[in-house]
Write a protein that holds these residues in place. Structure first.
Motif, mmCIF file in Angstrom:
data_model
loop_
_atom_site.group_PDB
_atom_site.id
_atom_site.type_symbol
_atom_site.label_atom_id
_atom_site.label_comp_id
_atom_site.label_asym_id
_atom_site.label_seq_id
_atom_site.Cartn_x
_atom_site.Cartn_y
_atom_site.Cartn_z
ATOM 1 N N PRO A 142 -6.232 -1.506 4.262
ATOM 2 C CA PRO A 142 -6.198 -0.575 3.311
ATOM 3 C C PRO A 142 -7.197 0.483 3.447
ATOM 4 O O PRO A 142 -8.127 0.433 4.104
ATOM 5 C CB PRO A 142 -6.725 -1.188 1.926
ATOM 6 C CG PRO A 142 -7.147 -2.594 2.017
ATOM 7 C CD PRO A 142 -7.087 -2.837 3.714
ATOM 8 N N ALA B 136 0.844 -1.365 -0.228
ATOM 9 C CA ALA B 136 -0.028 0.066 -0.008
ATOM 10 C C ALA B 136 0.828 1.126 -0.069
ATOM 11 O O ALA B 136 2.043 1.329 0.748
ATOM 12 C CB ALA B 136 -1.064 0.074 1.229
ATOM 13 N N LEU C 221 -2.858 0.119 -4.164
ATOM 14 C CA LEU C 221 -2.247 -1.192 -4.032
ATOM 15 C C LEU C 221 -1.307 -1.635 -5.066
ATOM 16 O O LEU C 221 -1.682 -1.121 -6.259
ATOM 17 C CB LEU C 221 -3.426 -2.118 -4.002
ATOM 18 C CG LEU C 221 -4.507 -1.950 -2.884
ATOM 19 C CD1 LEU C 221 -5.436 -3.191 -2.784
ATOM 20 C CD2 LEU C 221 -3.687 -1.803 -1.471
#
Length: 650
Positions: free
Chosen positions: A331, A286, A337
């Motif tokens: 996330p 991330a 991502l």
């Protein structure tokens, strides 16, 4: 002979199409070829038929889905109110093509949902009611979609089977005016217009065809229009240097557009893959907007929703809309991502900030704990934190002493929906009056949010609306005459002054006003609007309300409750005829010889109405069985002492 190569080419194309058709209809385990993929969002005003139209597309796609009414409105509140609250993406396979269709909210309070999903699609279907035409909410969502010049649009005029239709060309002209004002490219003005009835299940290319006796009995025209107008997705260009170090995933990147926690899968991100490809078990990172690597984990599962069923897929490629379940981290929005640290972050627009806040604390009324399962600050906080993980337009801020949580959102309806969901889940709590979210500027001056409010109203109510908005400090910036003896009036007003106006507009116009409010900017704090509410009628004893006492109380004002309601000291049961608060007994025991007379129907309030009604010294008590208004200080003598101290400045 000359025609033989053309015939062979046509047969080859037909074979490829048939093969794609078989694979799309039978399985979703493989990624579809990009040329057969379309990503499209359906946007419209509240209750213009978005979800019903998607139901018909799923029903007629040939996928064999058993369709029930309003399948995409999975929440009870969505089905009850006839609105879509959460964006949902579903996969529909038709004639060799795969359509990723996103059903978006049509209310500005849930605009956070709209903004997230528009970044995933390449085209929009604008659905407009044949009678009502384009509404302010329609323009709010469409404007956000057309900010991308490459966004393609097609128009579907729905409910053409309604008897009270307008003159031919009237609605079409209104729609073109909307596009002309908002389009960011000339190509966006060249849109096709279709005519449909989502309820009946047909779509035609002309109004004459839709109204003829031999009108279509299917949605083929809409399927074909989406295929022709909406372009296939274009994968993002990957730097050769990235490809050299990330051969396995080809520089995979995906913007976090929607976050859920799915049973058995955990944190799950739904979005459009910008570049590269990804598979189950691959390593994933991330990254923040500025390119910093924040977290690392693995892909637990990749899935898509086909119809209303979630199906796993082996591999996902750039351009497709999929759900990626992740292990190792949670996330968050605006993150990207990626499969390798060298893959750049995807830029994205900021979501409009929350403008209204409400404080939620434990229910401390005498009836606390009688209805709910979750009554502690710990359980309330855990539920609110869970909501903040999956809803970007909601912020949760605990107080320093953890005696309340501040819920921040875009409007009364959004906060009201969240609290209503919690109430039905078994939560009890007390809510403070809504307040605006203020910020301190660099020069030390406090700033408050201002909104651009568009009110579409009939000419017979327009002067009343303008007068009321003006008394609350609103400034008129535009007035447009609309068809059907209506006006669209645009105001600029502080959020503080606009709180509660939605309820007033609905009541004053008999529900005919259409209102949309959008955050404009932060400005120096202005004086609060004058108090416009009367005093309240307050119960001074515990017991059950009786018809005899309530009938007497009607002489003092209007009632909020009926007979047989459990009351307690400090509970508000009505509004007084003047500005003074009156404490009275409505739970006396009678011998039965006294006639109650005729008791008028109480003016019961929904949660959003109650929130905007109360003043600073009042609260809303929320339980699974009750929504009642009460004084923050229940004892009448303590209230009087507190009022005296406030007057003295103590």
């Amino acid at each position: 002979r000359a025609a033989l190569p053309q015939r062979l080419a046509a047969l080859a194309a037909l074979s490829r199409s048939a093969g794609c058709r078989r694979s799309a209809a039978s399985t979703v385990s493989e990624a579809p070829p990009l040329e057969f993929l379309r990503n499209v969002a359906i946007i419209a005003h509240v209750d213009h038929g978005k979800t019903t139209l998607v139901d018909q597309l799923m029903k007629q796609s040939g996928m064999g889905i058993k369709v029930t009414e309003r399948m995409l409105d999975s929440k009870d509140l969505e089905q009850e109110r006839g609105i879509t609250i959460l964006s949902k993406a579903t996969r529909v396979a038709w004639n060799g093509y795969v359509f990723n269709i996103v059903d978006t909210p049509g209310h500005a309070d849930f605009g956070g949902e709209v903004e997230r999903v528009l970044s995933m699609v390449d085209g929009v279907v604008l659905l407009v009611d044949m009678v009502e035409g384009p509404k302010p909410q329609t323009k709010f969502v469409l404007q956000k979609a057309l900010l991308r010049p490459e966004m393609k649009a097609l128009v579907v005029i729905n409910k053409v089977d309604r008897p009270q239709v307008r003159e031919a060309g009237e609605v079409e002209n209104d729609i073109f005016d909307v596009f002309a004002a908002m389009a960011t490219s000339d190509e966006q003005l060249d849109y096709p217009t279709l005519y449909a009835s989502g309820k009946v299940g047909f779509c035609a290319r002309t109004l004459e065809e839709a109204r003829s006796e031999d009108r279509p009995t299917h949605m083929l025209a809409l399927f074909e229009a989406i295929k022709e107008v909406v372009p296939p997705p274009k994968p993002g260009v990957v730097d050769p240097a990235v490809l050299a170090v990330d051969e396995k995933c080809g520089g995979f990147s995906m913007l976090v557009s929607q976050v859920d926690r799915l049973p058995g899968l955990g944190p799950t991100v739904t979005g459009k893959i910008f570049s590269g490809h990804i598979g189950k078990g691959d390593k994933i990172l991330a990254k923040s907007l500025d390119g910093e690597v924040l977290e690392s984990g693995k892909v637990k599962e990749i899935s898509v929703v086909q119809g209303v069923t979630r199906e796993p897929i082996k591999r996902a490629v750039a351009g497709d809309i999929v759900s990626v379940s992740i292990t190792g981290f949670q996330p968050k929005w605006t993150q990207t991502l990626v499969s390798h640290s060298k893959v750049p972050s995807i830029p994205c627009n900021a979501i409009d900030p929350p403008v209204i806040s409400v404080r939620a604390s434990v229910n401390d009324s005498p009836l606390a704990g009688k209805d709910g399962k979750y009554i502690t600050m710990l359980s309330i906080g855990e539920r609110l934190d869970k909501e903040a993980l999956t809803n970007p337009a909601i912020e949760i801020i605990p107080s320093p002493t953890r005696d309340y949580f501040e819920i921040r959102g875009r409007g009364e309806m959004q906060i009201g929906i969240l609290v209503e969901e919690m109430r039905r889940e078994g939560f009890e709590m007390s809510l403070s009056p809504p307040a605006v979210v203020k910020k301190q500027g660099e020069d030390g001056v406090w700033l408050e949010p201002y909104e651009e409010v568009v009110v579409e109203v009939g000419n017979d109510h327009s002067s009343l609306v303008i007068d009321r908005m003006s008394t609350r400090g609103a400034h008129i910036t535009d007035v447009v005459t609309m068809p059907g003896d209506r006006q669209s009036v645009k105001f600029e007003i502080s959020t503080t002054a606009f709180i509660g106006m939605r309820t007033w507009l609905r009541e004053a116009t008999g529900g005919t006003a259409a209102v949309v409010a959008e955050f404009k900017e932060m400005r120096p704090v202005s004086p609060p609007p004058p108090r416009e509410r009367n005093g309240v009628l307050i119960s001074n004893t515990s017991g059950t309300s009786t018809a005899v006492d309530l009938t007497k109380a009607t002489r003092l004002g209007r009632l909020f409750i009926g007979e047989g309601v459990e009351v307690y000291p400090g509970m508000i049961f009505g509004e007084c005829n003047d500005n003074a608060d009156i404490d009275t007994n409505i739970s006396r025991k009678h011998d039965g010889y006294r006639s109650a007379g005729t008791l008028s129907t109480p003016a019961e309030m929904k949660l959003e109405q109650a929130l905007t009604y109360i003043l600073e010294d009042e609260k809303v008590e929320v339980t699974p069985k009750r929504i009642v208004i009460r004084k923050a200080i229940l004892d009448a003598n303590e209230r009087k002492n507190a009022a005296k101290n406030t007057a003295k400045g103590l």
